[in-house]
Design a protein around this motif. Structure first.
Motif, PDB file in Angstrom:
ATOM      1  N   GLY A   1       0.803  -1.215   0.000  1.00 16.65           N
ATOM      2  CA  GLY A   1       0.000   0.000   0.000  1.00 16.65           C
ATOM      3  C   GLY A   1       0.836   1.264   0.000  1.00 16.65           C
ATOM      4  O   GLY A   1       0.458   2.277  -0.597  1.00 16.65           O
ATOM      5  N   LEU A   2       1.999   1.210   0.661  1.00 14.68           N
ATOM      6  CA  LEU A   2       2.858   2.390   0.762  1.00 14.68           C
ATOM      7  C   LEU A   2       3.762   2.568  -0.458  1.00 14.68           C
ATOM      8  O   LEU A   2       4.304   3.643  -0.678  1.00 14.68           O
ATOM      9  N   MET A   3       3.909   1.509  -1.246  1.00 13.77           N
ATOM     10  CA  MET A   3       4.898   1.509  -2.323  1.00 13.77           C
ATOM     11  C   MET A   3       4.415   2.286  -3.542  1.00 13.77           C
ATOM     12  O   MET A   3       3.375   1.986  -4.112  1.00 13.77           O
ATOM     13  N   ASP A   4       5.186   3.291  -3.930  1.00 16.17           N
ATOM     14  CA  ASP A   4       4.905   4.092  -5.123  1.00 16.17           C
ATOM     15  C   ASP A   4       5.946   3.722  -6.175  1.00 16.17           C
ATOM     16  O   ASP A   4       7.143   3.921  -5.968  1.00 16.17           O
ATOM     17  N   VAL A   5       5.498   3.184  -7.311  1.00 18.40           N
ATOM     18  CA  VAL A   5       6.410   2.615  -8.305  1.00 18.40           C
ATOM     19  C   VAL A   5       6.579   3.542  -9.498  1.00 18.40           C
ATOM     20  O   VAL A   5       5.608   4.045 -10.064  1.00 18.40           O
ATOM     21  N   GLU A   6       7.831   3.746  -9.876  1.00 17.99           N
ATOM     22  CA  GLU A   6       8.175   4.519 -11.072  1.00 17.99           C
ATOM     23  C   GLU A   6       8.987   3.621 -12.002  1.00 17.99           C
ATOM     24  O   GLU A   6       9.957   2.984 -11.573  1.00 17.99           O
ATOM     25  N   ILE A   7       8.587   3.544 -13.274  1.00 13.65           N
ATOM     26  CA  ILE A   7       9.324   2.745 -14.245  1.00 13.65           C
ATOM     27  C   ILE A   7      10.508   3.559 -14.757  1.00 13.65           C
ATOM     28  O   ILE A   7      10.343   4.647 -15.313  1.00 13.65           O
ATOM     29  N   LEU A   8      11.711   3.040 -14.564  1.00 12.64           N
ATOM     30  CA  LEU A   8      12.926   3.728 -14.984  1.00 12.64           C
ATOM     31  C   LEU A   8      13.349   3.344 -16.395  1.00 12.64           C
ATOM     32  O   LEU A   8      13.888   4.165 -17.137  1.00 12.64           O
ATOM     33  N   GLU A   9      13.104   2.080 -16.750  1.00 17.49           N
ATOM     34  CA  GLU A   9      13.576   1.595 -18.048  1.00 17.49           C
ATOM     35  C   GLU A   9      12.724   0.415 -18.499  1.00 17.49           C
ATOM     36  O   GLU A   9      12.366  -0.447 -17.696  1.00 17.49           O
ATOM     37  N   LYS A  10      12.422   0.406 -19.778  1.00 21.23           N
ATOM     38  CA  LYS A  10      11.765  -0.740 -20.414  1.00 21.23           C
ATOM     39  C   LYS A  10      12.543  -1.093 -21.668  1.00 21.23           C
ATOM     40  O   LYS A  10      12.924  -0.209 -22.430  1.00 21.23           O
ATOM     41  N   LYS A  11      12.758  -2.396 -21.879  1.00 26.01           N
ATOM     42  CA  LYS A  11      13.574  -2.797 -23.015  1.00 26.01           C
ATOM     43  C   LYS A  11      13.078  -4.130 -23.576  1.00 26.01           C
ATOM     44  O   LYS A  11      12.682  -5.020 -22.828  1.00 26.01           O
ATOM     45  N   ARG A  12      13.090  -4.232 -24.905  1.00 24.19           N
ATOM     46  CA  ARG A  12      12.725  -5.467 -25.585  1.00 24.19           C
ATOM     47  C   ARG A  12      13.923  -5.945 -26.394  1.00 24.19           C
ATOM     48  O   ARG A  12      14.496  -5.178 -27.163  1.00 24.19           O
ATOM     49  N   THR A  13      14.272  -7.231 -26.236  1.00 23.94           N
ATOM     50  CA  THR A  13      15.447  -7.778 -26.902  1.00 23.94           C
ATOM     51  C   THR A  13      15.096  -9.093 -27.580  1.00 23.94           C
ATOM     52  O   THR A  13      14.399  -9.938 -26.984  1.00 23.94           O
ATOM     53  N   ILE A  14      15.557  -9.275 -28.803  1.00 21.95           N
ATOM     54  CA  ILE A  14      15.357 -10.541 -29.499  1.00 21.95           C
ATOM     55  C   ILE A  14      16.253 -11.599 -28.866  1.00 21.95           C
ATOM     56  O   ILE A  14      17.481 -11.415 -28.759  1.00 21.95           O
ATOM     57  N   VAL A  15      15.655 -12.694 -28.447  1.00 20.93           N
ATOM     58  CA  VAL A  15      16.396 -13.813 -27.861  1.00 20.93           C
ATOM     59  C   VAL A  15      15.984 -15.078 -28.600  1.00 20.93           C
ATOM     60  O   VAL A  15      14.889 -15.607 -28.380  1.00 20.93           O
ATOM     61  N   GLY A  16      16.853 -15.560 -29.477  1.00 21.37           N
ATOM     62  CA  GLY A  16      16.494 -16.728 -30.274  1.00 21.37           C
ATOM     63  C   GLY A  16      15.318 -16.403 -31.176  1.00 21.37           C
ATOM     64  O   GLY A  16      15.339 -15.437 -31.940  1.00 21.37           O
ATOM     65  N   ASP A  17      14.253 -17.207 -31.038  1.00 20.25           N
ATOM     66  CA  ASP A  17      13.046 -16.981 -31.828  1.00 20.25           C
ATOM     67  C   ASP A  17      12.011 -16.146 -31.075  1.00 20.25           C
ATOM     68  O   ASP A  17      10.899 -15.937 -31.565  1.00 20.25           O
ATOM     69  N   GLY A  18      12.373 -15.695 -29.882  1.00 16.04           N
ATOM     70  CA  GLY A  18      11.413 -14.964 -29.062  1.00 16.04           C
ATOM     71  C   GLY A  18      11.882 -13.571 -28.687  1.00 16.04           C
ATOM     72  O   GLY A  18      12.897 -13.070 -29.182  1.00 16.04           O
ATOM     73  N   ILE A  19      11.130 -12.940 -27.814  1.00 23.68           N
ATOM     74  CA  ILE A  19      11.446 -11.583 -27.351  1.00 23.68           C
ATOM     75  C   ILE A  19      11.503 -11.577 -25.825  1.00 23.68           C
ATOM     76  O   ILE A  19      10.615 -12.118 -25.154  1.00 23.68           O
ATOM     77  N   ASN A  20      12.561 -10.977 -25.303  1.00 20.11           N
ATOM     78  CA  ASN A  20      12.691 -10.797 -23.859  1.00 20.11           C
ATOM     79  C   ASN A  20      12.270  -9.378 -23.488  1.00 20.11           C
ATOM     80  O   ASN A  20      12.681  -8.404 -24.112  1.00 20.11           O
ATOM     81  N   PHE A  21      11.433  -9.279 -22.456  1.00 21.85           N
ATOM     82  CA  PHE A  21      10.968  -7.985 -21.955  1.00 21.85           C
ATOM     83  C   PHE A  21      11.651  -7.710 -20.617  1.00 21.85           C
ATOM     84  O   PHE A  21      11.601  -8.538 -19.706  1.00 21.85           O
ATOM     85  N   PHE A  22      12.263  -6.562 -20.526  1.00 25.95           N
ATOM     86  CA  PHE A  22      13.004  -6.170 -19.328  1.00 25.95           C
ATOM     87  C   PHE A  22      12.425  -4.870 -18.775  1.00 25.95           C
ATOM     88  O   PHE A  22      12.130  -3.936 -19.535  1.00 25.95           O
TER      89      PHE A  22
END
Length: 326
Positions: free
Chosen positions: A86-107
């Protein structure tokens, strides 16, 4: 989630020394997720975010536990994580998508801020409601959703054709995940008294999953907290239609009926809530208050006595008042 604001008497809050100078804790956490066949990028990114939040929440819980001991704020072990959330306020600092093999990694990398100024107030609110159990269910849904997606991905990998059936299941699970995520937001807004935002978030959850009883209950509680008791009753009606054996829905609807002055209907709902869950002292206290409003003093006293015997401080206070006025 239990609706209390219109029924349970407001108790005095002792003014503690100012915590305005309290240190705001900042936590950096990361999450990642590899998207599989049949999954959508938005949900895959959300799964990475949920992982980052879970890591941050674990560290936030340690901070809340330590701070609460220093300030003598008594918290049960299962309450610590809910207060931290309840107290935690979240801010997204970085989002990244990377090709890994035949798929995509979301960071995703996030910064979670925990301001302890409202810790005691939030702890009090959590104790007066069933939000601890709600929090556990939300976390269980996240875990179960991840497990089921992994199983379906394994099935897809073994199929050479006719994948539509499995892919349709993945779509359903993703909608279930998204609905749970919006409910999670709604409960966070509710804990922070942003009731209109909670209503919007729960409405999105219901759009994604029209059979989501918990979303109707949470939205109903938020409506009740803003004085819109007729709207609250409509949502509790919907929750009962979905799950007629959930005591909390009858309890919450009974509170709304009481707030509307419909005391006989409130008593009927508290009767049902107690029949389904006989160990809830709040149900006896509030049924006693409804009896009191209708002039049935003996029934009121009996219910307050029951609640008091179960350790309810509110029940004991109402018992004293009832006996004085009997």
């Amino acid at each position: 989630m239990k609706y209390v604001s219109a029924i349970v008497p407001i108790m005095l809050i002792l003014l503690l020394p100012s915590l305005s100078a309290a240190t705001v804790k900042e936590i950096i956490a990361e999450g990642s997720y590899n998207m599989g066949d049949g999954e959508t990028p938005n949900v895959a990114e959300s799964r990475a975010l949920v992982q980052a939040k879970a890591i941050a929440l674990e560290r936030a819980g340690t901070y809340v536990a330590s701070y609460s001991k220093v300030k003598n704020i008594k918290l049960m072990e299962d309450e610590i994580q809910v207060v931290a959330s309840g107290l935690m306020d979240v801010e997204i600092l970085e989002k990244k998508r990377t090709i890994v093999g035949d798929g995509i990694n979301f960071f995703v990398r996030i910064k979670a801020k925990i301001n302890p100024d409202k810790m005691e107030e939030m702890a009090k609110k959590i104790r007066e409601t069933s939000v601890v159990e709600d929090f556990k269910r939300i976390q269980e849904v996240y875990t179960q959703s991840r497990q089921e997606i992994n199983e379906l991905r394994s099935q897809l990998a073994k199929l050479n054709g006719e994948k539509q059936g499995v892919e349709a299941k993945i779509v359903r699970i993703e909608k279930w995940f998204q609905a749970n995520e919006w409910l999670d937001k709604g409960k966070h807004y509710w804990l922070n008294k942003h009731y209109d935002d909670a209503i919007v978030a729960c409405s999105v959850a219901i759009l994604l999953n029209p059979a989501f009883a918990d979303a109707y209950i949470t939205r109903g509680v938020a409506y009740g907290d803003t004085g819109r008791h007729d709207r609250a009753i409509e949502d509790f009606n919907a929750a009962i239609a979905i799950d007629p054996n959930a005591a909390i829905s009858y309890y919450d609807r009974g509170c709304s009926y009481h707030s509307n002055g419909q005391y006989d209907k409130a008593i009927e709902d508290f009767n049902k809530a107690i029949a389904l869950k006989s160990d809830d002292p709040d149900a006896y206290t509030n049924r006693g208050r409804a009896y009191y409003q209708t002039g049935k003093m003996n029934e009121a006293v009996a219910n307050f006595e029951k609640a008091c015997s179960m350790g309810s401080e509110t029940g004991c206070k109402n018992l004293q008042l009832a006996l004085q006025n009997k």
